[in-house]
Design a protein around this motif. Structure first.
Motif, PDB file in Angstrom:
ATOM      1  N   LYS A 160     -39.676   7.646  -7.434  1.00 24.91           N
ATOM      2  CA  LYS A 160     -40.101   6.589  -6.520  1.00 24.91           C
ATOM      3  C   LYS A 160     -38.953   6.059  -5.673  1.00 24.91           C
ATOM      4  CE  LYS A 160     -43.885   4.802  -9.328  1.00 24.91           C
ATOM      5  NZ  LYS A 160     -44.167   3.815 -10.370  1.00 24.91           N
ATOM      6  N   GLY A 161     -37.728   6.204  -6.162  1.00 24.95           N
ATOM      7  CA  GLY A 161     -36.576   5.686  -5.426  1.00 24.95           C
ATOM      8  C   GLY A 161     -36.214   4.266  -5.792  1.00 24.95           C
ATOM      9  N   ASP A 162     -37.000   3.633  -6.704  1.00 29.65           N
ATOM     10  CA  ASP A 162     -36.661   2.247  -7.058  1.00 29.65           C
ATOM     11  C   ASP A 162     -35.499   2.180  -8.040  1.00 29.65           C
ATOM     12  OD1 ASP A 162     -38.086   3.432  -9.073  1.00 29.65           O
ATOM     13  OD2 ASP A 162     -39.249   1.651  -9.602  1.00 29.65           O
ATOM     14  N   ARG A 163     -35.134   3.328  -8.632  1.00 34.88           N
ATOM     15  CA  ARG A 163     -33.973   3.381  -9.520  1.00 34.88           C
ATOM     16  C   ARG A 163     -33.175   4.639  -9.221  1.00 34.88           C
ATOM     17  NH1 ARG A 163     -36.129   1.599 -15.511  1.00 34.88           N
ATOM     18  NH2 ARG A 163     -36.742  -0.512 -14.921  1.00 34.88           N
ATOM     19  N   PHE A 164     -31.912   4.603  -9.559  1.00 32.49           N
ATOM     20  CA  PHE A 164     -31.128   5.835  -9.473  1.00 32.49           C
ATOM     21  C   PHE A 164     -30.105   5.851 -10.595  1.00 32.49           C
ATOM     22  CE2 PHE A 164     -28.626   2.870  -6.906  1.00 32.49           C
ATOM     23  CZ  PHE A 164     -27.319   3.160  -7.274  1.00 32.49           C
ATOM     24  N   ILE A 165     -29.648   7.057 -10.896  1.00 29.90           N
ATOM     25  CA  ILE A 165     -28.663   7.234 -11.964  1.00 29.90           C
ATOM     26  C   ILE A 165     -27.356   7.706 -11.328  1.00 29.90           C
ATOM     27  CG2 ILE A 165     -29.313   9.642 -12.476  1.00 29.90           C
ATOM     28  CD1 ILE A 165     -28.759   7.328 -15.326  1.00 29.90           C
ATOM     29  N   SER A 166     -26.231   7.239 -11.856  1.00 26.27           N
ATOM     30  CA  SER A 166     -24.934   7.690 -11.345  1.00 26.27           C
ATOM     31  C   SER A 166     -24.066   8.100 -12.526  1.00 26.27           C
ATOM     32  CB  SER A 166     -24.249   6.561 -10.567  1.00 26.27           C
ATOM     33  OG  SER A 166     -23.932   5.495 -11.444  1.00 26.27           O
ATOM     34  N   GLY A 181     -29.686  -4.086  -7.294  1.00 24.30           N
ATOM     35  CA  GLY A 181     -28.301  -3.720  -7.597  1.00 24.30           C
ATOM     36  C   GLY A 181     -27.916  -3.994  -9.035  1.00 24.30           C
ATOM     37  N   GLN A 182     -28.902  -4.315  -9.852  1.00 20.88           N
ATOM     38  CA  GLN A 182     -28.606  -4.613 -11.259  1.00 20.88           C
ATOM     39  C   GLN A 182     -28.441  -3.301 -12.034  1.00 20.88           C
ATOM     40  OE1 GLN A 182     -32.001  -6.225 -13.161  1.00 20.88           O
ATOM     41  NE2 GLN A 182     -31.057  -6.320 -15.185  1.00 20.88           N
ATOM     42  N   CYS A 183     -27.459  -3.260 -12.945  1.00 27.85           N
ATOM     43  CA  CYS A 183     -27.294  -2.080 -13.803  1.00 27.85           C
ATOM     44  C   CYS A 183     -28.209  -2.249 -15.017  1.00 27.85           C
ATOM     45  CB  CYS A 183     -25.850  -1.932 -14.242  1.00 27.85           C
ATOM     46  SG  CYS A 183     -25.598  -0.538 -15.330  1.00 27.85           S
ATOM     47  N   ILE A 184     -29.217  -1.385 -15.135  1.00 34.47           N
ATOM     48  CA  ILE A 184     -30.236  -1.552 -16.173  1.00 34.47           C
ATOM     49  C   ILE A 184     -29.750  -1.026 -17.522  1.00 34.47           C
ATOM     50  CG2 ILE A 184     -32.612  -0.943 -16.818  1.00 34.47           C
ATOM     51  CD1 ILE A 184     -33.033  -0.524 -13.731  1.00 34.47           C
ATOM     52  N   LYS A 185     -29.101   0.146 -17.503  1.00 39.48           N
ATOM     53  CA  LYS A 185     -28.657   0.740 -18.772  1.00 39.48           C
ATOM     54  C   LYS A 185     -27.418   1.587 -18.558  1.00 39.48           C
ATOM     55  CE  LYS A 185     -31.936   1.428 -22.500  1.00 39.48           C
ATOM     56  NZ  LYS A 185     -33.027   0.538 -22.118  1.00 39.48           N
ATOM     57  N   ARG A 186     -26.655   1.763 -19.657  1.00 38.21           N
ATOM     58  CA  ARG A 186     -25.516   2.688 -19.643  1.00 38.21           C
ATOM     59  C   ARG A 186     -25.740   3.768 -20.682  1.00 38.21           C
ATOM     60  NH1 ARG A 186     -24.313  -1.941 -20.727  1.00 38.21           N
ATOM     61  NH2 ARG A 186     -23.603  -3.346 -19.090  1.00 38.21           N
ATOM     62  N   PHE A 187     -25.282   4.979 -20.357  1.00 37.45           N
ATOM     63  CA  PHE A 187     -25.391   6.086 -21.299  1.00 37.45           C
ATOM     64  C   PHE A 187     -24.023   6.747 -21.395  1.00 37.45           C
ATOM     65  CE2 PHE A 187     -29.096   5.550 -18.671  1.00 37.45           C
ATOM     66  CZ  PHE A 187     -30.150   5.504 -19.569  1.00 37.45           C
ATOM     67  N   THR A 188     -23.629   7.127 -22.610  1.00 40.61           N
ATOM     68  CA  THR A 188     -22.375   7.880 -22.738  1.00 40.61           C
ATOM     69  C   THR A 188     -22.381   8.658 -24.039  1.00 40.61           C
ATOM     70  OG1 THR A 188     -19.968   7.740 -22.765  1.00 40.61           O
ATOM     71  CG2 THR A 188     -21.143   5.948 -23.821  1.00 40.61           C
ATOM     72  N   ASN A 189     -21.748   9.850 -23.983  1.00 42.33           N
ATOM     73  CA  ASN A 189     -21.478  10.561 -25.236  1.00 42.33           C
ATOM     74  C   ASN A 189     -19.978  10.881 -25.296  1.00 42.33           C
ATOM     75  OD1 ASN A 189     -21.242  12.588 -23.367  1.00 42.33           O
ATOM     76  ND2 ASN A 189     -22.301  14.124 -24.578  1.00 42.33           N
ATOM     77  N   ARG A 190     -19.188  10.041 -24.619  1.00 44.37           N
ATOM     78  CA  ARG A 190     -17.719  10.143 -24.569  1.00 44.37           C
ATOM     79  C   ARG A 190     -17.229  11.414 -23.887  1.00 44.37           C
ATOM     80  NH1 ARG A 190     -16.979   5.704 -24.210  1.00 44.37           N
ATOM     81  NH2 ARG A 190     -14.764   5.807 -24.630  1.00 44.37           N
TER      82      ARG A 190
END
Length: 396
Positions: A160-166, A181-190
């Motif tokens: 939809k374009g209402d969110r994006f991942i970077s 412009g709010q950061c909804i979630k963070r993901f990491t596996n180091r």
């Protein structure tokens, strides 16, 4: 040392004279240890507060129009239709630059159209910022997203374009709300993610996959933040991940100079392509009709793979003439499938005829590497180019 003297016999374990048993480091050693510990503390794990510093700056006053629609709503008062199914009948070669977008302070790494309408585009850069720009009217920078500590490597909108991942070199992948412009979630596996892609299916739109530096492709769930599936068959860092066959399959390329085709959710590749003459493929673009993949190869060629039922290389469709060895310059198709366009290491843009593979035009677009080219999906000749001279240019 007389063994006959039972009480006084000490044997070979006796202490030396004046021997000290304390193991305290000397003053010099103590200084070294303290310096090392101070350095470790400085580069050690960041505190929670330091990590949570995502913010966004909105640069325009008129965020909502008179009907209360935000800037994500595509405009209707243009001389071109921005409907999702509209493609122009005949495309033409771009001739001149009509606008230069400046605002990034370091080289650009990727640009992406807003899905369906393409009235906005997103750019990410080595200055660790992501910016959203207008394509029409005043062509302003709408919003700047700041949240990565290091260079941003890739960006991708959801359906939809209402969110994006970077994803960035700080080993984080972040999910953003495009409008606020709010950061909804963070993901990491180091590990560093080199590419991120949302699944554009309706039921699976909450899932995205990332190609990692540790040779794995990981599928994440944006709702729970957890890993759903791992595809671990490549022998080198993953370069690209591309959905084909209506999102039922995806194609990955890696530094092991191979291409693997996967069924969605099955962690064993259904096809493996690796020839002795093949080079690493750092950039792949699917055709608008979904039948072809244009693969930018490190030996200065773009090769075409048919990706309908049997996935194979078309020997006749090879596009040459440009210099891309060492760079991931992403190519693109014109919406009517008549042209293929790509940047190169000298900042030039090359346009080939898709049917005959003949080189039609080249022009100097940037002062440094032209890392990405995008043809507007609804326009006959509008092309976006991003370069390492910190600029994005719009051509027509």
């Amino acid at each position: 040392m007389d063994s006959a003297d039972i009480d006084g016999y000490t044997g070979p374990w006796i202490q030396f004279e004046n021997e000290s048993k304390s193991a305290k480091p000397s003053a010099e050693e103590m200084e070294e240890i303290e310096a090392f510990m101070a350095k470790k503390k400085r580069f050690g794990k960041k505190t929670e507060k330091e990590e949570l510093e995502e913010r966004a700056t909105i640069h325009i006053e008129d965020v909502y129009d008179y009907q209360g629609r935000s800037f994500l709503h595509s405009p209707h008062d243009l001389d071109v239709s921005l409907k999702a199914d509209y493609t122009p009948n005949k495309c033409f070669l771009p001739k001149r630059v009509i606008h230069t977008y400046t605002g990034h302070s370091k080289a650009l790494t990727a640009i992406r159209w807003f899905p369906r309408s393409a009235h906005l585009f997103l750019s990410c850069s080595m200055d660790s910022k992501i910016k959203l720009w207008e394509v029409y009217k005043e062509r302003r920078c709408v919003i700047t997203y700041m949240g990565h500590k290091q260079a941003v490597r890739d960006i991708n909108f959801n359906r939809k374009g209402d969110r994006f991942i970077s994803c960035g070199y700080d080993r984080y992948m972040k999910l953003w709300d495009t409008e606020t412009g709010q950061c909804i979630k963070r993901f990491t596996n180091r590990k560093v993610a080199y590419c991120v892609k949302f699944n554009t299916d309706e039921e699976r739109s909450h899932l995205f996959i990332s190609g990692m530096s540790d040779k794995k492709i990981i599928c994440w769930d944006t709702r729970s933040g957890s890993i759903v599936q791992e595809y671990d068959r490549h022998l080198g860092a993953i370069n690209t991940v591309t959905f084909v066959d209506n999102n039922r399959k995806f194609v990955s390329t890696a530094d092991d100079k191979s291409i693997r085709v996967w069924e969605w959710d099955i962690p064993v590749d259904v096809k493996y392509i690796a020839e002795p003459h093949m080079h690493a493929i750092p950039a792949v673009t699917p055709a608008p009709n979904g039948k072809w993949l244009a693969c930018q190869s490190m030996d200065n060629k773009i090769q075409a793979f048919a990706c309908m039922n049997r996935f194979k290389l078309n020997q006749k469709k090879v596009f040459t003439g440009h210099m891309v060895a060492g760079y991931a310059c992403s190519p693109d198709f014109s919406p009517d499938m008549s042209y293929l366009i790509s940047g190169d290491a000298d900042g030039k843009v090359f346009i080939w005829d898709w049917k005959t593979t003949k080189l039609l035009n080249t022009f100097q677009a940037h002062d440094n590497v032209c890392i990405s080219t995008l043809w507007h999906p609804h326009e006959t000749s509008k092309v976006l180019t991003a370069g390492w001279d910190n600029n994005v240019k719009l051509w027509d």
